[in-house]
Design an enzyme around this catalytic site. Structure first.
Site, mmCIF file in Angstrom:
data_model
loop_
_atom_site.group_PDB
_atom_site.id
_atom_site.type_symbol
_atom_site.label_atom_id
_atom_site.label_comp_id
_atom_site.label_asym_id
_atom_site.label_seq_id
_atom_site.Cartn_x
_atom_site.Cartn_y
_atom_site.Cartn_z
ATOM 1 N N GLU A 215 1.891 -7.539 8.385
ATOM 2 C CA GLU A 215 2.099 -6.087 8.498
ATOM 3 C C GLU A 215 3.042 -5.539 7.432
ATOM 4 O O GLU A 215 3.273 -4.345 7.360
ATOM 5 C CB GLU A 215 2.633 -5.726 9.886
ATOM 6 C CG GLU A 215 1.634 -5.927 10.997
ATOM 7 C CD GLU A 215 0.312 -5.225 10.730
ATOM 8 O OE1 GLU A 215 0.314 -4.021 10.433
ATOM 9 O OE2 GLU A 215 -0.733 -5.903 10.815
ATOM 10 N N ASP B 130 -11.448 1.968 -24.551
ATOM 11 C CA ASP B 130 -11.806 1.928 -23.130
ATOM 12 C C ASP B 130 -11.410 3.217 -22.432
ATOM 13 O O ASP B 130 -10.453 3.869 -22.810
ATOM 14 C CB ASP B 130 -11.044 0.801 -22.411
ATOM 15 C CG ASP B 130 -11.635 -0.553 -22.672
ATOM 16 O OD1 ASP B 130 -12.713 -0.617 -23.269
ATOM 17 O OD2 ASP B 130 -11.001 -1.543 -22.274
ATOM 18 N N PRO C 118 0.812 -1.223 0.000
ATOM 19 C CA PRO C 118 0.000 0.000 0.000
ATOM 20 C C PRO C 118 0.849 1.278 0.000
ATOM 21 O O PRO C 118 0.354 2.350 -0.314
ATOM 22 C CB PRO C 118 -0.833 -0.104 1.284
ATOM 23 C CG PRO C 118 -0.225 -1.190 2.093
ATOM 24 C CD PRO C 118 0.564 -2.061 1.171
ATOM 25 N N ARG D 263 -4.235 -7.560 -20.910
ATOM 26 C CA ARG D 263 -5.148 -7.117 -21.980
ATOM 27 C C ARG D 263 -4.504 -6.129 -22.949
ATOM 28 O O ARG D 263 -5.058 -5.831 -23.994
ATOM 29 C CB ARG D 263 -6.478 -6.601 -21.403
ATOM 30 C CG ARG D 263 -6.378 -5.424 -20.506
ATOM 31 C CD ARG D 263 -7.646 -5.255 -19.693
ATOM 32 N NE ARG D 263 -8.827 -5.009 -20.525
ATOM 33 C CZ ARG D 263 -9.045 -3.884 -21.192
ATOM 34 N NH1 ARG D 263 -8.138 -2.918 -21.157
ATOM 35 N NH2 ARG D 263 -10.137 -3.727 -21.894
HETATM 36 N N1 ADE Z 1 -1.196 -4.886 -0.091
HETATM 37 C C1 ADE Z 1 -2.070 -4.430 0.837
HETATM 38 N N2 ADE Z 1 -2.754 -3.367 0.376
HETATM 39 C C2 ADE Z 1 -2.291 -3.129 -0.890
HETATM 40 C C3 ADE Z 1 -2.594 -2.161 -1.878
HETATM 41 N N3 ADE Z 1 -3.515 -1.213 -1.679
HETATM 42 N N4 ADE Z 1 -1.915 -2.221 -3.054
HETATM 43 C C4 ADE Z 1 -0.970 -3.162 -3.247
HETATM 44 N N5 ADE Z 1 -0.643 -4.097 -2.349
HETATM 45 C C5 ADE Z 1 -1.295 -4.092 -1.186
#
Ligand code: ADE
Length: 243
Positions: free
Chosen positions: A116, A169, A89, A154
């Site tokens: 984590e 698209d 994330p 794709r």
């Molecule tokens: N792992 C946990 N959340 C994630 C996200 N938003 N993007 C990529 N990998 C992740």
């Protein structure tokens, strides 16, 4: 294009890669998806891959040894190492532009985290391209890896039945606007009619209408995608899209 996916849960991918578009692309040898179990590279008889964080705090952190060694083993597999992508994330945000960059590679190595996160030394040592699919926290990187495989596959010539469709698209349009509304049969559904222009057979007029609809829709929903000059307010314009 070859995708190598390193994960603690390889079985998550089988349903996905076994479905129509991906399945056909794999059968036609346009893409190859190889799954690798990080746990197979653990160092002890309990197959440990994670541990508590130094300094305290909740959750578990993926240990460097199995992750680094699994990546090194996969990268040593012929023909040549792939671009290393870590799903997290905290990475740079995945956009269609990033997808287009990734689609230029011959091979992508996608590493999925759980718990984590990764021990920082994995990142310091291997300097992967860290990618996030959006500002929310998933239970792990597997879904994010599938998103990347789907979006990249794709773009590979021959993967989509209709070569044109990835050009029109949303986000792949030359001007980066959202797609115009689409209709198919029946001509009237629950009192809602297909716009007359689409039945006219006048293709230059249809193209003009679609371009207008794309612009309207983009202004209404995603003005951030428009160059500054086209971000004029739509307050006084009729809402023609309704969808
Ligand atoms: N792992 C946990 N959340 C994630 C996200 N938003 N993007 C990529 N990998 C992740």
């Amino acid at each position: 294009m070859r995708f190598d996916v390193l994960t603690l849960f390889p079985e998550i991918f089988s349903g996905y890669t076994g479905q129509s578009l991906l399945k056909r692309a794999i059968e036609n040898r346009l893409i190859d998806v190889q799954l690798h179990d990080i746990r197979a590279y653990s160092h002890d008889k309990h197959n440990t891959v994670d541990d508590r964080p130094y300094g305290g705090g909740p959750g578990m952190v993926l240990c460097p040894e199995p992750v680094v060694e699994s990546i090194e083993a996969v990268q040593a597999m012929p023909p040549r190492p792939g671009r290393l992508v870590l799903l997290t994330p905290g990475g740079r945000r995945l956009t269609q532009q990033v997808v287009e960059q990734l689609a230029e590679e011959e091979r992508l190595t996608l590493v999925c985290g759980r718990y984590e996160g990764f021990d920082q030394r994995i990142i310091d040592l291997l300097e992967p391209d860290e990618i996030s699919i959006g500002d929310y926290i998933l239970g792990g990187g597997e879904v994010a890896a599938m998103v990347i495989i789907d979006a990249v596959a794709r773009l590979i010539p021959g993967v989509l039945g209709d070569e044109q469709s990835n050009q029109t698209d949303s986000f792949s349009q030359p001007d980066g606007m959202l797609e115009y509304p689409q209709y198919t049969r029946p001509r009237v559904y629950r009192g809602l009619e297909v716009p007359e222009i689409l039945l006219s057979g006048n293709h230059p007029e249809i193209a003009r209408w679609r371009a207008e609809q794309s612009l309207l829709r983009t202004r209404q929903r995603r003005a951030d995608l428009l160059p500054d000059t086209r971000q004029t307010s739509t307050k006084n314009q009729p809402n023609q899209t309704k969808s």
